[in-house]
Design an enzyme around this catalytic site. Structure first.
Site, mmCIF file in Angstrom:
data_model
loop_
_atom_site.group_PDB
_atom_site.id
_atom_site.type_symbol
_atom_site.label_atom_id
_atom_site.label_comp_id
_atom_site.label_asym_id
_atom_site.label_seq_id
_atom_site.Cartn_x
_atom_site.Cartn_y
_atom_site.Cartn_z
ATOM 1 N N ASP B 7 0.757 56.004 67.166
ATOM 2 C CA ASP B 7 1.220 55.170 66.050
ATOM 3 C C ASP B 7 0.033 54.989 65.107
ATOM 4 O O ASP B 7 -0.888 54.231 65.412
ATOM 5 C CB ASP B 7 1.705 53.815 66.595
ATOM 6 C CG ASP B 7 2.296 52.943 65.488
ATOM 7 O OD1 ASP B 7 2.989 53.484 64.614
ATOM 8 O OD2 ASP B 7 2.047 51.724 65.503
ATOM 9 N N GLU B 66 5.661 59.053 64.675
ATOM 10 C CA GLU B 66 6.877 58.572 64.034
ATOM 11 C C GLU B 66 6.841 58.978 62.566
ATOM 12 O O GLU B 66 5.779 58.937 61.941
ATOM 13 C CB GLU B 66 6.918 57.043 64.140
ATOM 14 C CG GLU B 66 8.302 56.475 64.266
ATOM 15 C CD GLU B 66 8.274 55.001 64.622
ATOM 16 O OE1 GLU B 66 8.779 54.629 65.681
ATOM 17 O OE2 GLU B 66 7.739 54.210 63.821
ATOM 18 N N ASP B 139 1.351 48.241 68.127
ATOM 19 C CA ASP B 139 0.927 49.635 67.889
ATOM 20 C C ASP B 139 0.967 50.429 69.199
ATOM 21 O O ASP B 139 1.309 51.610 69.198
ATOM 22 C CB ASP B 139 -0.497 49.685 67.333
ATOM 23 C CG ASP B 139 -0.737 48.646 66.253
ATOM 24 O OD1 ASP B 139 -0.914 49.033 65.109
ATOM 25 O OD2 ASP B 139 -0.717 47.437 66.572
#
Lengths: 158, 158
Positions: B7, B66, B139
């Site tokens: 992330d 992502e 995160d």
């Protein structure tokens, strides 16, 4: 003092290398780093390695880019920022100083007005650097404009 | 098969390493790469080098992130994209495969609904990986969720 100006992108990265000598600015090199439509990590590697190579070749004192300001296409903007990330990494890898200017600052420095269009920027870049032809495409003209802006704006040590 | 979920961020990069064994998923490692408030190129170097180190340590088969979708803060979004650029470069440097999923795809895979909130994601990540405590901060939970999503979604070769 040598300045490497860079206009980032995922497909094309414009670059320009200029040297300030007294009140004049000489153009030493300019061109494009192009990437084919392969996977993004591989494209970023071509960009990063290309910039590392340019730094090794010219040994510039500064790497200069334009501040990213996106309003239109967010996806394209993200890709440009990814490319910029790997370019800034090249600066960190080689220990050279990085500076950024906003697009109006660059236009103001090169053309005398922050609202100049691309044609005016190209015209003035050619004139200031005494080039025999227009620097093309826009990515190259922009990279040279950014480098020129730094020459005018930065306080170079003697 | 080992998956490294990441992330990205400029201040904090969450990471999680998971292994799929049959229908179960084991957690091998998770944590944060943090950067101090120094110049951006130096921060990007810490991030890139940290990811290269994680890949060298765990030898994952895939690096998964992502998809970035920004609507709120464009400046922060640009910094996240710069960080992601250097992370993808680490994947290219080491030759490992990269895949990305959209935030709803990750939530759908982990919680069963694309509209899940952060609390539900953390709860399910802890449960699926049989962790003794909640993975924190967000995160880290997100990085593990991305890695889990890949385990569920990817067609692993036998």
């Amino acid at each position: 003092m040598l300045t490497l100006g860079i206009d980032p992108g995922l497909e094309r990265v414009g670059y320009g290398v200029v040297r300030k000598v007294g009140s004049k600015i000489e153009c030493l090199d300019y061109g494009l780093i192009k990437t084919p439509k392969i996977l993004i990590p591989e494209r970023l590697k071509i960009i990063h390695d290309g910039v590392v190579e340019l730094i090794a070749k010219h040994q510039p004192d500064a790497l200069v880019t334009e501040r990213l300001l996106f309003t239109k296409n967010v996806t394209t903007g993200m890709d440009v920022a990814k490319a910029l990330g790997t370019i800034l990494l090249a600066a960190a890898d080689t220990g050279i100083q990085w500076t950024e200017y906003s697009p109006p600052e660059v236009k103001q420095a090169v053309v005398g007005t922050g609202a100049a269009d691309k044609k005016q920027v190209t015209f003035m870049v050619r004139r200031l650097l005494a080039l025999k032809e227009d620097p093309k495409p826009d990515d190259v003209a922009d990279a040279l404009a950014i480098a020129i802006c730094h020459c005018f704006r930065a306080n170079f040590p003697k």
